[in-house]
Design a protein around this motif. Structure first.
Motif, short mmCIF file in Angstrom:
data_model
loop_
_atom_site.label_atom_id
_atom_site.label_comp_id
_atom_site.label_asym_id
_atom_site.label_seq_id
_atom_site.Cartn_x
_atom_site.Cartn_y
_atom_site.Cartn_z
N LEU A 68 0.82 -1.21 0.00
CA LEU A 68 0.00 0.00 0.00
C LEU A 68 0.86 1.26 0.00
CD1 LEU A 68 -2.65 -1.17 2.62
CD2 LEU A 68 -3.17 -0.52 0.26
N GLY A 69 2.19 1.08 -0.02
CA GLY A 69 3.11 2.22 -0.02
C GLY A 69 3.21 2.88 1.34
N LEU A 70 2.91 2.13 2.41
CA LEU A 70 2.95 2.69 3.75
C LEU A 70 4.22 2.23 4.47
CD1 LEU A 70 -0.77 2.08 4.80
CD2 LEU A 70 0.30 4.29 4.28
N PRO A 71 4.80 3.09 5.32
CA PRO A 71 5.99 2.69 6.08
C PRO A 71 5.63 1.67 7.15
CG PRO A 71 5.21 4.81 6.85
CD PRO A 71 4.34 4.45 5.67
N ALA A 72 6.61 0.89 7.58
CA ALA A 72 6.39 -0.10 8.64
C ALA A 72 6.02 0.60 9.94
CB ALA A 72 7.64 -0.95 8.84
#
Ligand code: SF4
Lengths: 527, 188
Positions: free
Chosen positions: A327-331
């Motif tokens: 989703l292109g989200l950081p961890a």
């Protein structure tokens, strides 16, 4: 009673019951077992319907077919690999003109919490052309169990309810609907809808294909696209919806979104979504089923991400975290894992388990043999592969023990010992025993009889222990070579000596090592 | 309000009953609850984990995202350490101090205790001993629920009612012992 915290399995049991269930059949298998346990618990209190464990998933399925033929609503439940065993009746049942609603609940186990593979039952449903519903929480599990019966009777076909471990064993609130009466007994009117001789089956197959496309059209009509940015479209199925929702709030722009919970896959809705989007991400629990389908139905290809393309992990369960990169989200940041923690605690046989004593005498009896084969099976005794026993060499699927030991011996690898539990013997061991006897194979069969299905929480075995010896004799094993011994360390020396003697016998030997499962004894004492 | 709890221990410790008590108490207060556990081979000494999520709004994922748990409630100290990546900044760890050494390479207990004590918000409890003193060695789990009570967004009375409901089938003596263990835990 109208707002309960239920496991997915319990919700399905109650949904079926409230939809007028008359007969349920199953073989235990994690994570599906609690469906039948819930039904049996209610049946023992209230009566009025049948809820039975069967020898295996195939016999369970066939009983359900008969109940449907009789016009009554029936459910058969199993774990994913159980559907391999029931594949023959399942796939052929799709062609029938199902009479009483027939619902097949299949519990997949992504992550292999308690299974030997991660197979995705949606492929089976599509292969057979059986409509499939996939719930995303306990309420949906309850509602879809009810809906599945309607769908089955309306379209005269079996319907699959596909769940996964987290749904089966996850609890959330459920509000019940009204309880419907059962169907009366009313035999299928169209005899030629229940006879798959080739001339009839050809016609039924055509009918089925048309039916399947009609249902696909209905699924299209009920699919709703949540509009959003054209940059990214997200397709979710089943439980993946929840993992997506967990992260949705962190996205800067809201993607357009289509959730699929009814199969056959709605082609129209997917094409529509693709026509509005530059890229599609598919989030689904199990194999890349929708993802692969999607690649085949778009006339103007756009980039498709998912498990097959590698953006989403191809093995194991989805989590609210492992879909974030796609989703292109950081961890998300948590504490660093402690360096003190070892990888895991391997499961072990319970202290005092009879299987431990059986593996001890087996190992000692085999000492001195340069080569040998120990082929085991699915159950607690699978743990005999681990230290301190290191006795079990192979574990494949229900019944493979006897068949593999027989084949190994025929191929010249001897002595060959097949190790199976009593429940697995009834499930799939008997035909292999028949093969061995009919060919006079030099093979040793060790039946670990703990008088229960221990692995799944101690369900009663389908037949009492005394029958095992009678079955071996009945199929023709020589009476000098069928032995019942006590699986206890006090009998160790005697058991070693007996097994050694049988290893020298050139034909089929059956040794039944009996002692009750400790867990089952505890459970019986509690009850 | 949202409150995520990781409950962890070793198969056979009865951790699921704790999850049930807290979940029922939350339901009784009209909150949303989702709980996820994995059974199967767990009864034979492997690690056991339940995710319990409580909220006054809709809960999506059945499992807790990393860095989000308000509480790690552990029935065994080594297992508490296993789930630290799930702990939220500002979250607490409550762990039973007594180890279950069913693996060959069980780390040094002193080091485990030290690692837990070094966390900003942690509480190590001699749950077995306290339960025994309260009259029932098997009620150690309720000592932990008691110790967690002041952290949970729930009224003590709701937890008490859930304990009574869960154990009533087993008779008054068992209920009383578990309530006593719960009270002992609350006093810590
Ligand atoms: S559940 Fe029964 S059969 Fe399985 S390991 Fe325990 S005692 Fe042995």
């Amino acid at each position: 009673m109208d707002n309960q915290m239920l496991m997915g399995d319990e919700a399905i049991a109650l949904g079926a019951l409230h939809a007028g269930l008359s007969a349920a059949f199953a073989y235990p298998g994690t994570p599906s077992t609690e469906i039948m346990e819930t039904l049996q618990e209610i049946a023992s209190r209230e009566g009025g319907f049948v809820a039975q464990w069967c020898s295996n998933e195939k016999t369970a399925f066939e009983s359900a077919l008969g109940a449907s033929y009789a016009g009554r609503r029936t459910m058969v439940s199993m774990k994913h690999v159980g559907l391999n065993v029931a594949a023959d009746p399942f796939i052929n049942s799709a062609l029938l003109k199902i009479n009483g609603g027939l619902v097949v609940v299949v519990a997949d186990d992504p992550g292999m919490h308690s299974s030997q593979d991660e197979q995705d039952s949606r492929w089976y449903a599509d292969f057979a052309r059986v409509p499939c519903l996939e719930p995303a929480d306990s309420q949906e599990a309850y509602d879809m169990a009810r809906e599945a019966f309607e769908l089955s009777e309306k379209n005269a076909c079996p319907v699959m309810l596909r769940i996964v471990t987290r749904l089966a064993h996850g609890r959330s609130a459920v509000v019940f609907g009204p309880r419907l009466p059962q169907n009366p007994v009313s035999k299928a009117g169209d005899r030629w809808g229940w006879n798959l001789m080739p001339s009839v089956a050809r016609r039924l197959w055509k009918d089925l294909l048309a039916k399947y496309e009609r249902i696909r059209g209905e699924n299209d009509a009920t699919s709703a696209i949540e509009p959003g940015s054209a940059d990214l479209a997200v397709v979710t199925t089943g439980l993946a919806l929840q993992y997506y929702r967990e992260n949705e709030g962190d996205l800067a722009t809201k993607p357009s979104h289509l959730h699929i919970s009814r199969y056959p896959i709605p082609h129209g809705a997917l094409r529509e979504l693709a026509s509005r989007s530059k890229r599609i991400l598919v989030l689904e629990e199990g194999y890349p089923f929708v993802e692969r389908y999607l690649r085949g139905i778009l006339s103007t290809p756009i980039p498709i991400s998912g498990k097959e393309s590698g953006e989403v992990p191809a093995t194991g369960e989805l989590t609210p975290d492992n879909i974030r990169p796609a989703l292109g989200l950081p961890a998300r940041q948590g504490l660093a894992p402690s360096s003190l923690v070892p990888p895991g605690r391997p499961p072990q046989l319970c202290a005092g388990c009879p299987h431990g004593d059986s593996f001890s005498f087996l190992t000692e009896a085999l000492e001195g043999h340069q080569v040998f084969a120990v082929n085991a099976d699915i159950g607690c005794y699978t743990l005999g592969a681990l230290p301190p026993y290191n006795a079990v060499e192979t574990v494949v699927e229900m019944g493979a023990s006897f068949g593999m030991a027989r084949g190994a011996s025929e191929a010249g690898l001897r002595p060959a010992v097949g190790v199976i539990g009593d429940s697995t013997f009834y499930h799939s061991g008997i035909p292999n025993l028949v093969d061995a006897v009919s060919h006079g194979t030099n093979v040793k069969f060790l039946i670990l009889d703990n008088a229960t299905t221990g692995m799944t929480g101690a369900q009663p075995t389908i037949m009492p222990s005394e029958r095992l010896r009678a079955i071996a004799l009945a199929v023709g094993v020589g009476s000098d070579h069928v032995h019942v011994v006590r699986a206890h360390r006090t009998e160790h020396e005697a058991n070693v000596a007996l097994l050694k003697r049988e290893l020298d016998h050139m034909g089929v030997s059956v040794i039944i090592a009996f002692r009750e499962c400790i867990e089952a004894l505890k459970k019986a004492r509690k009850a | 309000m949202k409150y995520d709890i990781i409950l962890c221990g070793v198969g056979g410790q009865g951790g699921i009953s704790v999850s049930v008590v807290i979940a029922r108490a939350a339901m009784a207060e009209g909150l949303q609850v989702k709980q996820s556990e994995v059974h199967g081979m767990s009864q034979r000494g492997g690690e056991v984990l339940a995710h319990l999520r409580i909220s006054d709004g809709t809960i999506a994922s059945p499992t807790i995202p990393l860095g989000s748990a308000s509480l790690v409630l552990a029935f065994e100290p080594l297992e508490a350490l296993r789930y630290l990546p799930w702990l939220a900044a500002g979250g607490s760890v409550i762990a039973a101090a007594e180890p279950i050494r069913n693996i060959a390479d069980y780390p040094d207990l002193g080091a485990i205790h030290a690692a837990l004590k070094a966390l900003p918000r942690s509480l190590l409890i001699d749950a077995d001993r306290i339960a025994k003193e309260a009259g029932n060695a098997r009620a150690a789990n309720m000592v932990l629920v008691g110790a967690a009570a002041r952290h949970l967004p729930l009224k003590a009375a709701s937890l008490e009612a859930a304990i009574v409901e869960l154990f009533s089938r087993k008779g008054e003596a068992v209920v009383a012992a578990n309530m006593k263990a719960f009270e002992a835990g609350r006093g810590l």
